[in-house]
Scaffold this active site. Structure first.
Site, PDB file in Angstrom:
ATOM      1  N   ASP A 356       0.844  -1.199   0.000  1.00  0.00           N
ATOM      2  CA  ASP A 356       0.000   0.000   0.000  1.00  0.00           C
ATOM      3  C   ASP A 356       0.878   1.247   0.000  1.00  0.00           C
ATOM      4  O   ASP A 356       2.101   1.157  -0.043  1.00  0.00           O
ATOM      5  CB  ASP A 356      -0.928  -0.019   1.220  1.00  0.00           C
ATOM      6  CG  ASP A 356      -0.148  -0.012   2.529  1.00  0.00           C
ATOM      7  OD1 ASP A 356       0.910  -0.664   2.576  1.00  0.00           O
ATOM      8  OD2 ASP A 356      -0.571   0.650   3.481  1.00  0.00           O
ATOM      9  N   HIS A 682       2.118  -9.002  -3.249  1.00  0.00           N
ATOM     10  CA  HIS A 682       1.079  -7.968  -3.221  1.00  0.00           C
ATOM     11  C   HIS A 682       1.714  -6.569  -3.197  1.00  0.00           C
ATOM     12  O   HIS A 682       2.430  -6.226  -2.255  1.00  0.00           O
ATOM     13  CB  HIS A 682       0.231  -8.169  -1.968  1.00  0.00           C
ATOM     14  CG  HIS A 682      -0.882  -7.183  -1.809  1.00  0.00           C
ATOM     15  ND1 HIS A 682      -2.082  -7.298  -2.470  1.00  0.00           N
ATOM     16  CD2 HIS A 682      -0.976  -6.054  -1.070  1.00  0.00           C
ATOM     17  CE1 HIS A 682      -2.871  -6.296  -2.134  1.00  0.00           C
ATOM     18  NE2 HIS A 682      -2.227  -5.525  -1.283  1.00  0.00           N
ATOM     19  N   ASP A 730       1.579 -17.652  -4.221  1.00  0.00           N
ATOM     20  CA  ASP A 730       2.291 -16.540  -4.871  1.00  0.00           C
ATOM     21  C   ASP A 730       1.339 -15.828  -5.821  1.00  0.00           C
ATOM     22  O   ASP A 730       1.470 -15.922  -7.035  1.00  0.00           O
ATOM     23  CB  ASP A 730       3.527 -17.058  -5.611  1.00  0.00           C
ATOM     24  CG  ASP A 730       4.347 -15.910  -6.204  1.00  0.00           C
ATOM     25  OD1 ASP A 730       4.213 -14.775  -5.709  1.00  0.00           O
ATOM     26  OD2 ASP A 730       5.105 -16.163  -7.162  1.00  0.00           O
ATOM     27  N   GLU A 739       2.673 -10.470   0.784  1.00  0.00           N
ATOM     28  CA  GLU A 739       2.960  -9.052   0.613  1.00  0.00           C
ATOM     29  C   GLU A 739       4.469  -8.833   0.712  1.00  0.00           C
ATOM     30  O   GLU A 739       5.221  -9.739   1.069  1.00  0.00           O
ATOM     31  CB  GLU A 739       2.231  -8.225   1.685  1.00  0.00           C
ATOM     32  CG  GLU A 739       2.169  -6.735   1.342  1.00  0.00           C
ATOM     33  CD  GLU A 739       1.158  -5.949   2.166  1.00  0.00           C
ATOM     34  OE1 GLU A 739       0.484  -6.557   3.016  1.00  0.00           O
ATOM     35  OE2 GLU A 739       1.038  -4.732   1.947  1.00  0.00           O
TER      36      GLU A 739
END
Ligand SMILES: [Ca+2]
Ligand SMILES: [Ca+2]
Ligand SMILES: [Ca+2]
Length: 864
Positions: A356, A682, A730, A739
């Protein structure tokens, strides 16, 4: 990291379906197991995941105007007033499989706080949203059971159960439970491709290090194994050791020990039970040298507030993110959340935390600590400081005479300083817990294209102590390179610590997880210990030492099976008190406690047939388990630096095997390292899996790894019932198992740097001298120290030099009986007695001064 609120929940359903179809279109990892005859006649298959909401809300999603949560075992959503159409508010689940001609039964319990008729649809998740069922249950305040049957007209793997609950003039609350869609074939069972059953470190083994492998087999008695070189010639052989069923994988396994093979080579393979491993090398110091640079250079492409240049990070160029240029709404002038403060702060810079775009002081704290610790270790142990010097990493700050790892650490420290509450404001000196988007964004998303408003979240005691600890640590490390910055850091650390003492219980709540991770922590006794330790080590002041000694963490056995992490930081304080020289009265006991703790981790590693140092109580692997494995290896490595006992160095080398492929999934969790390495972690930036124009994560990126709780929808769907080691996929959407984060790569950086310093393993070269260093005068900032060097080797030293590094602010002005040259903290003494026979000694006087802080003896000397 720690997306306890799932990203897709805030997206419209179209967004969800787009991501889902991309996932399945690109997922070569999805295997469908053919139905067996017995399965075809079994009870009707259940197509809904978590219809009872026993495991939270995943993989259910909802439109942003209908936030939902689990209340008393049911999913309850607040439906707004004033929407027009039924589909203006939806609660749904995607990824539903339907087979043409099969009959299905949709059943659920539902209630509504005001009487309302809604739609319960089974339909395609994507345009044209073809409906297989559209029922009209009339809901009442009393929960009622509803059920409907239908026969599917078409095959799909992208179906959707959607409760369309919009169109009401008044607001109401919907509660759902026991949602079930039975019929058709069982959902495809995800079976990971685990490759050959012989599991090795896919990168390879140190020539003189331990060499262990694991064989998955039905056999219960020893099996023969063969090691072959690249030409196919058997170069070693032996028998496996049966180890029984491994609880972390549920597999019956044997281990192979081929440590006796000590010839460097590439393309070796290991065979047993009719299976042959992927190829690997023996003699891999160069790979660890590369990994130390890759793992540390990861931070450049995670930087916020600076353009990422292709010339420095080829393939990763992007515009500066969050520098106040539209559509960004940060980070140069960021307001607080409503009601939190009346000022705005410039909080540009720092690193994006993970997949993020949030920036969290607590997680930044442990990360920047470990980067600085990677550097500080070069002063404390036998290591290669030159490998971390100016110009060593792929970052812009070359040629500034500052070691690059410190340049990178400074990028984050400057951000953390900006998060401190200004002196004139309420809670002055405290530190805002985090800054991030107001709502979750989707994937992929370039940081510079993030349109979300950014907000400062309230200050917390934990964030404040993270700044205190790391700024104090940074003060002693930056002093030789930038006195003004060191002084600024020390002042900020003191202010932060005092503010935390005055506000000792301002906790970041678990509920603050919208648009960013919560990073909640309601026990900051460990952060207090860590901050006091760093302030004491940098200043030598009694008040901080008293706080260290008074903390229950100072004597507690904190080397727990679960390892340390961003939320439990007392271990960071303990490790530094053990390694950074100081006048701590019980320093010997502290050092021994680290060695004792490492013994426990070593025992765990040896008991595990996969060589895992991590054995959490209860057996469930936690979020980011790979980082926990590595943090336990940090303790083992520190025990080696303290004791010099080879078993600890071998433990670190052997412990890395698990991360590089010696595991149940035959998976290397480090991008770019090993035949079968993770590459779809991620991330909104490295989202190649969703958009081929974007890159995969850079080489040297660590995946979080197996997580028994599988909180994200992809993992929940694919991995239900997984044994711990199998709780990983994955896939870019599996944010709970796959992540990348700044605090995981920092641990990897530390361990990779340690291993790179070990050459090819084997006996450490015996030191050629012993040095006794003591101060004969130390007053008013001036000191005279005496170093007596004795030749302990069996040979005469000619034209030799003495080398060491100061850990404080010491500066040598003059030497007697030798010539001293100091560069930053590193001192090189050329003795006048250039020839030192075996057993002979010489004494050199060093005349110097200390700007501030303690004046401890250096920790590590070398001659030659
Ligand atoms: Ca329930
Ligand atoms: Ca530099
Ligand atoms: Ca804590």
């Amino acid at each position: 990291m720690r997306h306890s609120g799932s990203a897709p929940n805030s997206l419209p359903p179209q967004g969800v379906s787009v991501q889902r179809s991309l996932l399945f279109a690109s997922a070569a990892v999805i295997l469908v197991v053919p139905l067996t005859a017995s399965a075809a006649y079994a009870d009707p298959a259940e197509q809904i995941v978590n219809g009872t909401f026993d495991s939270g809300t995943d993989p259910w999603w909802w439109t942003g105007n209908a936030p939902a949560s689990v209340v008393n075992g049911r999913l309850c959503a607040t439906i707004p007033a004033g929407t027009t159409n039924p589909w203006d508010a939806i609660i749904g689940q995607n990824g539903i499989n339907l087979q043409a001609g099969e009959s299905y039964r949709l059943a659920f319990e539902a209630s509504a706080t005001v009487p309302v008729t809604v739609r319960a649809n089974v339909q395609l998740a994507d345009p044209p949203y073809t409906q297989e069922l559209s029922a009209l249950p009339a809901l009442t305040a009393q929960p009622q059971e509803f059920s409907y049957t239908f026969t599917a007209a078409a095959d799909t793997t992208a179906g959707q159960v959607a409760f369309q609950v919009g169109g009401s003039a008044t607001a109401w609350t919907l509660c759902l439970d026991n949602v079930s869609l039975q019929g058709g074939a069982p959902p495809p069972v995800y079976v990971p491709d685990t490759g050959p059953r012989v599991r090795v470190n896919q990168v390879g083994y140190l020539t003189n290090g331990p060499k262990q492998a694991t064989v998955v087999t039905e056999a219960t008695t020893a099996l023969p194994w063969q090691l072959r070189n690249a030409a196919g010639t058997v170069v070693a052989s032996g028998a496996t050791t049966p180890r029984g069923v491994d609880p972390t994988s549920g597999q019956n396994v044997h281990t192979v020990d081929f440590s006796g093979y000590r010839t460097a080579g590439t393309g070796l393979t290991l065979s047993a039970d009719g299976e042959t491993s992927v190829p690997f090398d023996v003699g891999v110091n160069a790979a660890y040298e590369k990994l130390r640079v890759d793992a540390l250079s990861f931070y450049y492409t995670q930087r916020s507030g600076i353009e990422i240049l292709d010339s420095i990070a080829p393939g990763y160029a992007r515009k500066a993110g969050h520098v106040g240029v539209a559509p960004n709404q940060g980070d140069t002038d960021v307001p607080c959340q409503p009601g939190v403060c009346d000022y705005r702060l410039d909080v540009r810079g720092g690193w994006y935390d993970a997949g993020d775009h949030g920036k969290y002081v607590v997680n930044g704290g442990i990360s920047v600590y470990q980067l600085m610790s990677t550097f500080e270790r070069t002063k404390l142990a036998a290591s290669r400081a030159d490998k971390l010097a100016d110009g060593s990493l792929r970052i812009p700050e070359h040629g500034n005479k500052v070691p690059d790892v410190l340049d990178e650490a400074r990028w984050e420290l400057e951000f953390m300083l900006r998060m401190q509450v200004p002196a004139s404001k309420p809670l002055a000196g405290m530190v805002h817990h985090k800054v991030h988007d107001q709502a979750w964004t989707g994937l992929p998303l370039d940081p510079a294209a993030d349109p979300q408003p950014r907000e400062l979240h309230p200050p917390s005691t934990a964030a404040t102590l993270n700044l205190a600890a790391t700024a104090a640590q940074g003060a002693r490390l930056f002093q030789p390179y930038d006195k003004a910055f060191a002084a600024k850091l020390l002042a900020a650390a003191r202010t932060a610590y005092a503010a935390a003492v005055a506000n000792p219980a301002i906790y970041a709540p678990a509920s603050d997880g919208i648009g960013g991770g919560a990073y909640d922590d309601t026990d900051v006794t460990d952060e207090f210990y860590w901050a006091a330790a760093e302030l004491y080590l940098s200043t030598g002041e009694k008040a901080y030492r008293d706080a260290v000694v008074a903390s229950p963490w100072h004597t507690a056995d904190l080397f727990r099976p679960e390892a340390f992490d961003w939320k439990f930081t007392a271990t960071a304080g303990r490790l530094d008190l053990a390694t950074v020289p100081s006048g701590l009265p019980d320093r010997d006991r502290v050092r021994k406690s680290v060695v004792d703790g490492a013994q426990k981790y070593l025992a765990t590693l040896q008991a595990s047939p996969y060589g895992i140092t991590y054995a959490p109580i209860g057996g469930k692997f936690d979020w980011g388990s790979n980082n926990l494995v590595l943090n336990n290896l940090v303790v083992v490595a520190t025990a080696y630096d303290i004791s010099g006992a080879a078993q600890f160095r071998d433990g670190v080398a052997g412990g890395m095997d698990y991360l590089l492929g010696r595991n149940a999934l035959n998976q290397s969790y480090i991008t770019g390292y090993g035949e079968r390495a993770s590459k779809n972690q991620h991330s909104r930036m490295y989202a190649h899996q969703l958009n081929p124009a974007l890159p995969n994560p850079p080489s040297g990126s660590l995946a979080g790894g197996p997580n028994s709780s599988i909180q994200d929808p992809v993992a929940a769907k694919l991995l239900a019932g997984c044994a711990p080691q199998f709780c990983y996929v994955d896939d870019i959407e599996s944010w709970s198992t796959n992540e990348i984060t700044i605090n995981w790569n920092s641990t990897l950086s530390w361990v990779a740097s340690f291993l790179a310093d070990q050459g090819e393993g084997g006996p450490a070269p015996a030191p050629v001298c012993s040095v006794s260093y003591s101060k004969v005068f130390d007053f008013g900032g001036a000191f005279i120290a005496q170093a007596t060097i004795r030749n302990t080797s069996g040979r005469t030293l000619n034209d030799w030099k003495l080398r060491f590094a100061y850990t404080g602010t010491q500066k040598v002005d003059l030497a007697v009986n030798g010539t001293a040259r100091q560069t930053a903290a590193s001192v090189e003494v050329t003795p006048w007695q250039s020839r030192l026979r075996p057993g002979e000694s010489t004494t050199i006087l060093l005349v110097g001064r200390v700007d501030w802080g303690p004046n401890p003896a250096p920790a590590h000397f070398s001659c030659g």
